[in-house]
Structures are given as C-alpha cells and as structure tokens.
Design a protein around this motif. Structure first.
Motif, short mmCIF file in Angstrom:
data_model
loop_
_atom_site.label_atom_id
_atom_site.label_comp_id
_atom_site.label_asym_id
_atom_site.label_seq_id
_atom_site.Cartn_x
_atom_site.Cartn_y
_atom_site.Cartn_z
N ALA A 193 0.60 -0.90 0.11
CA ALA A 193 -0.09 0.01 0.31
C ALA A 193 0.31 1.41 -0.09
O ALA A 193 0.91 2.12 -0.78
CB ALA A 193 -0.93 -0.40 1.03
N GLN A 194 2.02 1.58 0.76
CA GLN A 194 3.05 2.53 0.61
C GLN A 194 3.27 2.68 -0.94
O GLN A 194 3.63 4.03 -0.65
CB GLN A 194 4.08 2.01 1.74
CG GLN A 194 3.35 2.17 3.09
CD GLN A 194 4.42 1.98 4.67
OE1 GLN A 194 5.62 1.68 4.03
NE2 GLN A 194 3.78 1.76 5.75
N GLU A 195 4.03 1.64 -0.79
CA GLU A 195 4.89 1.91 -2.67
C GLU A 195 3.69 2.73 -3.36
O GLU A 195 4.03 2.83 -4.40
CB GLU A 195 4.80 0.62 -2.85
CG GLU A 195 6.41 -0.33 -1.82
CD GLU A 195 7.13 -1.54 -2.49
OE1 GLU A 195 5.99 -1.77 -4.29
OE2 GLU A 195 7.44 -2.66 -1.89
N PHE A 196 2.49 1.73 -3.34
CA PHE A 196 1.23 1.89 -4.23
C PHE A 196 1.07 3.53 -4.15
O PHE A 196 0.54 4.20 -4.85
CB PHE A 196 -0.35 1.42 -3.87
CG PHE A 196 -1.57 1.95 -4.82
CD1 PHE A 196 -0.97 1.41 -6.42
CD2 PHE A 196 -2.78 2.50 -4.57
CE1 PHE A 196 -2.65 1.71 -7.52
CE2 PHE A 196 -3.28 2.67 -5.23
CZ PHE A 196 -3.90 2.65 -6.23
N LEU A 197 0.88 4.31 -2.71
CA LEU A 197 0.94 5.58 -2.31
C LEU A 197 1.88 6.57 -2.82
O LEU A 197 1.34 7.87 -3.09
CB LEU A 197 0.43 6.07 -0.96
CG LEU A 197 -0.71 4.78 -0.81
CD1 LEU A 197 -1.26 5.38 0.72
CD2 LEU A 197 -2.68 5.54 -1.73
N LYS A 198 3.09 6.04 -3.19
CA LYS A 198 4.20 6.77 -4.02
C LYS A 198 4.45 7.00 -5.31
O LYS A 198 4.92 7.84 -5.57
CB LYS A 198 5.68 6.23 -3.04
CG LYS A 198 5.85 6.07 -1.20
CD LYS A 198 6.77 5.39 -1.56
CE LYS A 198 7.22 5.59 0.48
NZ LYS A 198 8.18 5.14 0.71
N ASP A 199 3.69 5.91 -5.73
CA ASP A 199 3.23 6.12 -7.02
C ASP A 199 3.49 7.61 -7.76
O ASP A 199 1.87 8.37 -7.14
CB ASP A 199 2.45 5.18 -7.84
CG ASP A 199 2.24 5.27 -9.28
OD1 ASP A 199 2.30 5.96 -9.82
OD2 ASP A 199 3.32 4.09 -10.16
N THR A 203 -0.69 9.75 -6.71
CA THR A 203 -0.73 10.92 -6.43
C THR A 203 -1.40 11.62 -6.75
O THR A 203 -2.34 12.41 -6.25
CB THR A 203 0.33 11.06 -6.29
OG1 THR A 203 1.98 10.02 -5.23
CG2 THR A 203 0.79 12.69 -4.87
N LYS A 204 -1.20 12.09 -8.42
CA LYS A 204 -2.41 12.69 -9.31
C LYS A 204 -3.84 12.88 -9.19
O LYS A 204 -4.13 13.52 -8.65
CB LYS A 204 -1.26 12.78 -9.84
CG LYS A 204 -0.37 13.74 -11.02
CD LYS A 204 -0.09 13.66 -12.15
CE LYS A 204 0.24 14.99 -12.88
NZ LYS A 204 1.10 14.78 -14.41
N ALA A 205 -3.91 10.95 -8.66
CA ALA A 205 -5.26 11.09 -9.03
C ALA A 205 -5.45 11.63 -8.03
O ALA A 205 -7.05 11.34 -7.92
CB ALA A 205 -5.45 9.67 -8.97
N LEU A 206 -5.14 11.11 -6.51
CA LEU A 206 -5.91 11.55 -5.33
C LEU A 206 -6.41 12.76 -4.92
O LEU A 206 -6.53 13.37 -4.39
CB LEU A 206 -5.08 11.06 -4.58
CG LEU A 206 -4.92 9.21 -3.66
CD1 LEU A 206 -4.02 8.74 -3.12
CD2 LEU A 206 -6.53 8.95 -3.97
#
Length: 69
Positions: free
Chosen positions: A10-16, A20-23
């Motif tokens: 999950a942490q790796e996913f959120l660093k992409d 980040t742009k989508a969120l």
C-alpha cells in the motif's frame, strides 16, 4: 501474505506519482466531499442534531486532510 506485506505494498502504491495525482484530482475531491457529506448527515441524524457543530468541524478537518482544497 501478512498485514506487513499488505502495508508495504500500500505504501509503495501511494508513492506512485500517477496515484498521487489521481488522489489530488477534482474528481477525487468531489468523491471525498460526497462521502464526507453523507457520513456527516448520517451522524447528525443519528444524534438528532445535538452535535451538529462538532460533526461539521470533524468533517471540515477530514476534508482538509483528504482533499485538494
């Protein structure tokens, strides 16, 4: 796969950068606002309006942390 593995993924996913742009997009902001409004309305209804100010404060605080505005 344990909870630690899931957490790391999950942490790796959120660093992409794409994630980040989508969120931070307007679409995500609209979705988070809609969800927070629904939660606040349900809480307000469940408490008979007695805690409206606190609920609104909590909703605003959460919106600042989640959204882009």
């Amino acid at each position: 796969m344990g909870i630690d593995d899931i957490s790391k993924k999950a942490q790796e996913f959120l660093k992409d950068e794409r994630v980040t742009k989508a969120l931070k997009s307007e679409q995500a902001e609209g979705a988070s606002d809609k969800i927070l409004d629904g939660i606040a309305a349900a809480a307000d209804k469940a408490t008979g309006g007695r805690y409206r100010d606190q609920i609104d404060g909590a909703k605003d605080s959460a919106d600042k942390k989640i959204g882009n505005e």
